[in-house]
Design an enzyme around this catalytic site. Structure first.
Site, mmCIF file in Angstrom:
data_model
loop_
_atom_site.group_PDB
_atom_site.id
_atom_site.type_symbol
_atom_site.label_atom_id
_atom_site.label_comp_id
_atom_site.label_asym_id
_atom_site.label_seq_id
_atom_site.Cartn_x
_atom_site.Cartn_y
_atom_site.Cartn_z
ATOM 1 N N CYS A 1 -8.816 -28.310 8.857
ATOM 2 C CA CYS A 1 -9.956 -29.232 8.902
ATOM 3 C C CYS A 1 -9.565 -30.611 8.388
ATOM 4 O O CYS A 1 -9.944 -31.633 8.983
ATOM 5 C CB CYS A 1 -11.133 -28.667 8.099
ATOM 6 S SG CYS A 1 -11.845 -27.185 8.869
ATOM 7 N N CYS B 1 -9.562 -27.005 4.035
ATOM 8 C CA CYS B 1 -8.316 -26.382 4.520
ATOM 9 C C CYS B 1 -7.482 -27.413 5.266
ATOM 10 O O CYS B 1 -7.973 -28.456 5.678
ATOM 11 C CB CYS B 1 -8.620 -25.177 5.409
ATOM 12 S SG CYS B 1 -8.926 -25.574 7.146
ATOM 13 N N ASP C 1 -8.426 -6.871 -0.435
ATOM 14 C CA ASP C 1 -7.547 -7.278 0.666
ATOM 15 C C ASP C 1 -8.296 -7.008 1.949
ATOM 16 O O ASP C 1 -9.232 -6.198 1.953
ATOM 17 C CB ASP C 1 -6.263 -6.438 0.677
ATOM 18 C CG ASP C 1 -6.547 -5.034 1.174
ATOM 19 O OD1 ASP C 1 -6.387 -4.793 2.395
ATOM 20 O OD2 ASP C 1 -6.982 -4.178 0.385
ATOM 21 N N ASP D 1 -2.315 8.503 -1.728
ATOM 22 C CA ASP D 1 -3.584 9.231 -1.801
ATOM 23 C C ASP D 1 -3.931 9.905 -0.483
ATOM 24 O O ASP D 1 -3.320 9.628 0.543
ATOM 25 C CB ASP D 1 -4.724 8.290 -2.225
ATOM 26 C CG ASP D 1 -4.910 7.131 -1.260
ATOM 27 O OD1 ASP D 1 -3.950 6.779 -0.545
ATOM 28 O OD2 ASP D 1 -6.006 6.562 -1.215
ATOM 29 N N HIS E 1 -7.822 -21.756 8.293
ATOM 30 C CA HIS E 1 -9.221 -22.043 7.942
ATOM 31 C C HIS E 1 -9.909 -20.821 7.321
ATOM 32 O O HIS E 1 -10.534 -20.926 6.260
ATOM 33 C CB HIS E 1 -9.990 -22.529 9.176
ATOM 34 C CG HIS E 1 -11.460 -22.651 8.916
ATOM 35 N ND1 HIS E 1 -12.019 -23.761 8.325
ATOM 36 C CD2 HIS E 1 -12.468 -21.759 9.112
ATOM 37 C CE1 HIS E 1 -13.330 -23.557 8.172
ATOM 38 N NE2 HIS E 1 -13.627 -22.352 8.646
ATOM 39 N N ASP F 1 0.867 -1.178 0.000
ATOM 40 C CA ASP F 1 0.000 0.000 0.000
ATOM 41 C C ASP F 1 0.909 1.234 0.000
ATOM 42 O O ASP F 1 2.132 1.108 0.054
ATOM 43 C CB ASP F 1 -0.973 -0.035 1.185
ATOM 44 C CG ASP F 1 -0.270 0.084 2.528
ATOM 45 O OD1 ASP F 1 0.974 0.191 2.562
ATOM 46 O OD2 ASP F 1 -0.962 0.079 3.552
ATOM 47 N N SER F 2 0.322 2.400 -0.060
ATOM 48 C CA SER F 2 1.151 3.595 -0.267
ATOM 49 C C SER F 2 1.523 4.302 1.030
ATOM 50 O O SER F 2 2.348 5.197 1.039
ATOM 51 C CB SER F 2 0.380 4.577 -1.132
ATOM 52 O OG SER F 2 -0.762 5.034 -0.421
ATOM 53 N N GLY F 3 0.883 3.903 2.121
ATOM 54 C CA GLY F 3 1.033 4.654 3.367
ATOM 55 C C GLY F 3 -0.117 5.624 3.548
ATOM 56 O O GLY F 3 -0.347 6.146 4.634
ATOM 57 N N GLY F 4 -0.872 5.878 2.482
ATOM 58 C CA GLY F 4 -1.967 6.848 2.537
ATOM 59 C C GLY F 4 -3.057 6.459 3.521
ATOM 60 O O GLY F 4 -3.639 7.331 4.179
ATOM 61 N N PHE F 5 -3.317 5.165 3.639
ATOM 62 C CA PHE F 5 -4.378 4.752 4.552
ATOM 63 C C PHE F 5 -4.027 5.093 5.996
ATOM 64 O O PHE F 5 -4.911 5.387 6.794
ATOM 65 C CB PHE F 5 -4.678 3.249 4.414
ATOM 66 C CG PHE F 5 -5.866 2.826 5.236
ATOM 67 C CD1 PHE F 5 -7.152 3.186 4.843
ATOM 68 C CD2 PHE F 5 -5.710 2.103 6.407
ATOM 69 C CE1 PHE F 5 -8.256 2.838 5.612
ATOM 70 C CE2 PHE F 5 -6.810 1.746 7.177
ATOM 71 C CZ PHE F 5 -8.080 2.108 6.774
ATOM 72 N N CYS G 1 -15.022 -28.350 4.832
ATOM 73 C CA CYS G 1 -13.907 -27.465 4.457
ATOM 74 C C CYS G 1 -12.685 -28.281 4.026
ATOM 75 O O CYS G 1 -12.378 -29.317 4.612
ATOM 76 C CB CYS G 1 -13.551 -26.570 5.641
ATOM 77 S SG CYS G 1 -12.132 -25.503 5.332
ATOM 78 N N GLY H 1 -11.167 4.469 0.263
ATOM 79 C CA GLY H 1 -12.099 5.247 1.071
ATOM 80 C C GLY H 1 -13.501 4.670 1.152
ATOM 81 O O GLY H 1 -14.427 5.355 1.562
ATOM 82 N N GLN I 1 -10.925 8.322 -5.124
ATOM 83 C CA GLN I 1 -11.551 8.626 -3.827
ATOM 84 C C GLN I 1 -12.920 9.262 -4.062
ATOM 85 O O GLN I 1 -13.473 9.149 -5.141
ATOM 86 C CB GLN I 1 -10.629 9.549 -3.022
ATOM 87 C CG GLN I 1 -9.374 8.864 -2.507
ATOM 88 C CD GLN I 1 -9.656 7.863 -1.395
ATOM 89 O OE1 GLN I 1 -10.723 7.854 -0.799
ATOM 90 N NE2 GLN I 1 -8.685 6.993 -1.121
HETATM 91 ZN ZN ZN Z 1 -11.190 -25.444 7.445
#
Ligand code: ZN
Length: 359
Positions: A319, A316, A275, A147, A346, A93-97, A314, A225, A198
């Site tokens: 599981c 994963c 994300d 941003d 999971h 990310d840019s650091g903007g957040f 599941c 945003g 934005q």
């Molecule tokens: Zn699982």
């Protein structure tokens, strides 16, 4: 011939689509979810365990890595891939957040943003140019324009407009600096640069910002945003509004969305990637998804004698390995870090399966 950064392959339900994002670290099948590796690692998981959940790209935070250990150190150690052991593509990310999330400790000027590092008391300055340099030093394969993110205070309409206009000016500075820093690199050696639109909950500003970003020479379009505290119906109304406006030739990234129902909603409105820290953060607190997006908390006493796995349906590793809810509860109750790791595996698999179902 150099491949285009994004190739659309198929159209599905509503505006859902699948495709390929070409990065210098390899192809990524879209749509895809990025687990968050704030300081370069997904908490409690080895890169191989993260990859085993179906994750293709990791997101790392520029601001945090700038403070610790610093981009120069990571660069000397060969960049984020060799530093962290994650061989797939990485996005920073840019650091903007952090301008937004650390709002109490910042001063925004036209030149850039001043932060106070709460741990050391040191003042930190990030500008559009500096954000580009840091992300290139880190060695990310997808880098984000710097941003100006605003909150949702409806009284702050002039602030929203100011933030959109500044974000646009800063995007120009980012692309100029990016071109300077990547001069001499071939297209296949360059990271991808994404611009961020934005505009808060103001449709006219959102449209204007999206058009501005799409008229800029960037490889991907990010929506910033949103998912910052507005109601679900407000977010959905904006996603509905934006869906027909995206440039179909480029990838569309909605930042910060990871709740299953929101993920399906945005994927059906033209979004290709998201994300979120939530799947792993919730998991570390015992909260896991089971069928139909129902959440259970493994630390609850009700699971004390429950011999079932988290979700029998599941696939994963947690599981499939047969760890019972009773055992996982025991790990949570005794503060064993294995608890968060097994639950994170999971949840990441749960969210990745949703994305896979749209490919
Ligand atoms: Zn699982």
């Amino acid at each position: 011939m150099t491949k285009a950064p994004f190739e659309e392959l198929n159209r599905g339900k509503k505006q859902a689509r699948s495709g390929i994002l070409n990065t210098r670290a390899g192809e990524v099948k879209t749509p895809f979810f990025m687990p968050v590796a704030t300081h370069g690692a997904v908490k409690g998981l080895e890169p191989a365990q993260v990859a085993d959940t179906g994750a293709q790209v990791l997101l790392a935070n520029t601001y945090h890595l700038h403070l610790q250990p610093g981009e120069k150190t990571i660069r000397k150690l060969g960049g984020l891939h060799s530093f962290s052991g994650w061989q797939g593509p990485m996005l920073t990310d840019s650091g903007g957040f952090q301008v937004f999330s650390l709002a109490k400790v910042r001063k925004i000027t036209e030149a850039g943003v001043y932060f106070k590092n709460l741990a050391s008391g040191r003042e930190v300055f990030i500008s559009p140019e500096k954000s580009m340099r840091i992300q290139l030093d880190l060695g990310a394969d997808i880098i984000m324009a710097f941003d100006d993110v605003t909150g949702l205070d409806p009284s702050a309409r002039s602030r929203t407009r100011e933030a959109v206009e500044r974000t646009h000016r800063w995007l120009g500075r980012c692309t100029t600096e990016f071109k300077k820093l990547t001069k001499g690199l071939s297209d296949s050696e360059k990271p991808l640069l994404f611009g961020i639109a934005q505009g808060g909950l103001n449709k006219a500003l959102r449209k204007k910002s999206l058009e501005f970003v799409q008229n800029t020479d960037v490889d991907g379009i990010a929506i910033g945003g949103l998912a910052v505290g507005e109601t679900r119906s407000e977010m959905r109304a904006m996603l509905d509004y934006l869906a027909p406006l995206y440039d179909p030739a480029r990838v569309h990234y909605l930042m910060g969305v990871g709740e299953p129902t929101d993920v399906r909603y945005c994927l059906e409105r033209g979004i290709d990637m998201t994300d979120c820290v939530m799947p792993t953060r919730n998991a570390r607190h015992g909260s896991v998804w089971i069928r139909s997006d129902k959440k259970i908390n493994l630390a609850n006493s009700g699971f004390k004698s429950d011999s079932k796995v988290i979700d029998p349906g599941c696939d994963c590793r947690t599981c499939k390995s047969g760890y019972s809810r009773a055992y996982l509860r025991q790990l949570f109750k005794t503060n064993n870090s294995l608890a968060g790791s097994l639950a994170s595996i999971h949840n990441l698999r749960y969210i990745n399966r949703i994305f896979e179902s749209y490919r």
